[in-house]
Design an enzyme around this catalytic site. Structure first.
Site, PDB file in Angstrom:
ATOM      1  N   ARG A 159       6.883  -1.838 -19.291  1.00  0.00           N
ATOM      2  CA  ARG A 159       6.781  -0.629 -20.094  1.00  0.00           C
ATOM      3  C   ARG A 159       7.511   0.527 -19.432  1.00  0.00           C
ATOM      4  NH1 ARG A 159       3.622   3.414 -18.418  1.00  0.00           N
ATOM      5  NH2 ARG A 159       2.044   3.045 -16.828  1.00  0.00           N
ATOM      6  N   LEU A 160       7.675   1.581 -20.189  1.00  0.00           N
ATOM      7  CA  LEU A 160       8.177   2.847 -19.682  1.00  0.00           C
ATOM      8  C   LEU A 160       7.109   3.904 -19.944  1.00  0.00           C
ATOM      9  CD1 LEU A 160      11.852   2.878 -21.062  1.00  0.00           C
ATOM     10  CD2 LEU A 160      11.104   2.259 -18.772  1.00  0.00           C
ATOM     11  N   ASP A 161       7.005   4.878 -19.063  1.00  0.00           N
ATOM     12  CA  ASP A 161       6.089   5.985 -19.306  1.00  0.00           C
ATOM     13  C   ASP A 161       6.453   6.667 -20.620  1.00  0.00           C
ATOM     14  OD1 ASP A 161       4.658   5.661 -16.939  1.00  0.00           O
ATOM     15  OD2 ASP A 161       6.076   6.887 -15.801  1.00  0.00           O
ATOM     16  N   LYS A 162       5.494   7.321 -21.224  1.00  0.00           N
ATOM     17  CA  LYS A 162       5.698   7.981 -22.510  1.00  0.00           C
ATOM     18  C   LYS A 162       6.960   8.840 -22.528  1.00  0.00           C
ATOM     19  CE  LYS A 162       3.634  11.549 -25.475  1.00  0.00           C
ATOM     20  NZ  LYS A 162       2.478  12.478 -25.647  1.00  0.00           N
ATOM     21  N   THR A 164       9.546   8.838 -20.435  1.00  0.00           N
ATOM     22  CA  THR A 164      10.759   8.230 -19.903  1.00  0.00           C
ATOM     23  C   THR A 164      11.475   7.543 -21.057  1.00  0.00           C
ATOM     24  OG1 THR A 164       9.802   7.881 -17.707  1.00  0.00           O
ATOM     25  CG2 THR A 164      11.693   6.527 -18.295  1.00  0.00           C
TER      26      THR A 164
END
Length: 346
Positions: A159-162, A164
């Protein structure tokens, strides 16, 4: 799969108790914790629970000790006391398909590569029950997503942070999920990020290595820790500097820990521009001493940037079914590009 989460792997540290588990958890107060507040002692002794989570469980009547229910987080504990924490089971509600536009870079029967915009949460969680990438993927792919990620994370391998932006690969079936997870685990999958940071790292290229774990000062943050944590390493090189105030840095992840790039760059004194969690530096002001090197309105533009200036720019992996090595690239998004153009005028 190795949960960051990412900088962007899914990491159990990110969300408390693993999905689908429930209490009770028992903890006996050691001698060295005598006199501590109950919420602090339990958070230290039960590392899957943050202090705020412990406080919420106390308020809900989920903690027992000395034969009674305890709701006071400030209760001073004694050595030898045993407390039982009943952790409610994870919600099993399934996410629903939602017509949310996604930028598909590549798609076949096995994998999907998307360019995630900043502001889009990857999967449902507390505070974000819908409107996530998972909801968008369910609408786009129907029932074809891999189920290994669980009810709330179908197809999600990392995943990627919100806030990013950039490239993510999604598994459309279990075979693809297994194959991609193996590459994350053995570190043969390569991910390159572009980060706009305060100041100019010295040396201008190198390797940051330091275990990452929960910050002892703030449980909402991760930090480089001297004891415990998980091994983490990031390669970096400065691509362009803007005086001594800021620089564009390329980062390659060797591992994938929660907030890894953000934590490692902060650790060497060069936090990301716009980072609301790690970007204030020792001065407590966004940009710290580096911001003072910039004239107005350039300084205001960087200090007021609305997200961490981090973009997943390149992704290389072995296709889990065909075996072909594939590479995808994403240009720096408009908001970060505008900051760079502004900095070039100084």
């Amino acid at each position: 799969m190795p949960d960051d989460m990412s900088d962007d792997f899914f990491d159990p540290e990110d969300g408390g108790s693993p999905a689908g588990t429930a209490g009770p958890l028992a903890y006996t107060i050691p001698d060295e914790a005598a006199g501590q507040r109950l919420d602090k002692a339990l958070a230290a002794g039960l590392p899957d629970l943050s202090r705020s989570r412990v406080q919420a469980l106390l308020e809900q009547g989920c903690v027992r000790g000395d034969g009674r229910t305890i709701t006071d987080p400030s209760l001073r504990v004694k050595p030898g006391q045993t407390f039982e924490v009943q952790v409610p089971g994870a919600e099993t509600a399934e996410p629903v398909p939602q017509d949310i536009p996604i930028d598909v870079v590549y798609e076949d029967a096995d994998v999907l590569v998307i360019d995630k915009p900043a502001g889009l949460v990857v999967h449902p969680a507390a505070g974000n029950p819908d409107g996530t990438l998972v909801n968008a993927l369910l609408a786009h792919c129907g029932d074809s997503l891999s189920g290994i990620g669980g009810v709330k994370r179908p197809g999600i391998v990392h995943r990627l942070d919100k806030d990013t932006s950039g490239l993510m690969v999604v598994a459309k079936n279990d075979r693809a999920h297994h194959g991609l997870s193996e590459q994350f685990s053995d570190r043969t999958l390569s991910r390159t990020y572009m980060a706009l940071v305060w100041g100019v790292p010295n040396p201008t290229q190198g390797r940051i290595e330091g275990n990452i774990g929960r910050s002892s000062a703030d449980r909402k943050k991760m930090a480089v820790v001297t004891g415990g944590g998980k091994h983490a390493a990031t390669k970096y090189r400065v691509l362009k500097s803007f005086g001594m105030a800021a620089s564009l840095v390329e980062c390659v992840l060797e591992t994938g820990r929660t907030h890894q790039i953000r934590v490692h760059l902060t650790h060497i004194g060069h936090p990301l521009v716009g980072d609301p969690l790690y970007g204030r530096g020792r001065s407590g002001r966004p940009g710290g001493k580096f911001a003072s090197l910039l004239p107005e309105p350039v300084r205001s533009g960087l200090v007021g940037f609305s997200r961490q200036a981090l973009h997943a720019a390149a992704l290389t992996f072995r296709h889990p079914v065909s075996g072909e090595i594939v590479t995808f690239r994403s240009p720096i998004p408009a908001d970060i590009h505008e900051l760079i153009v502004t900095l070039e005028t100084v």
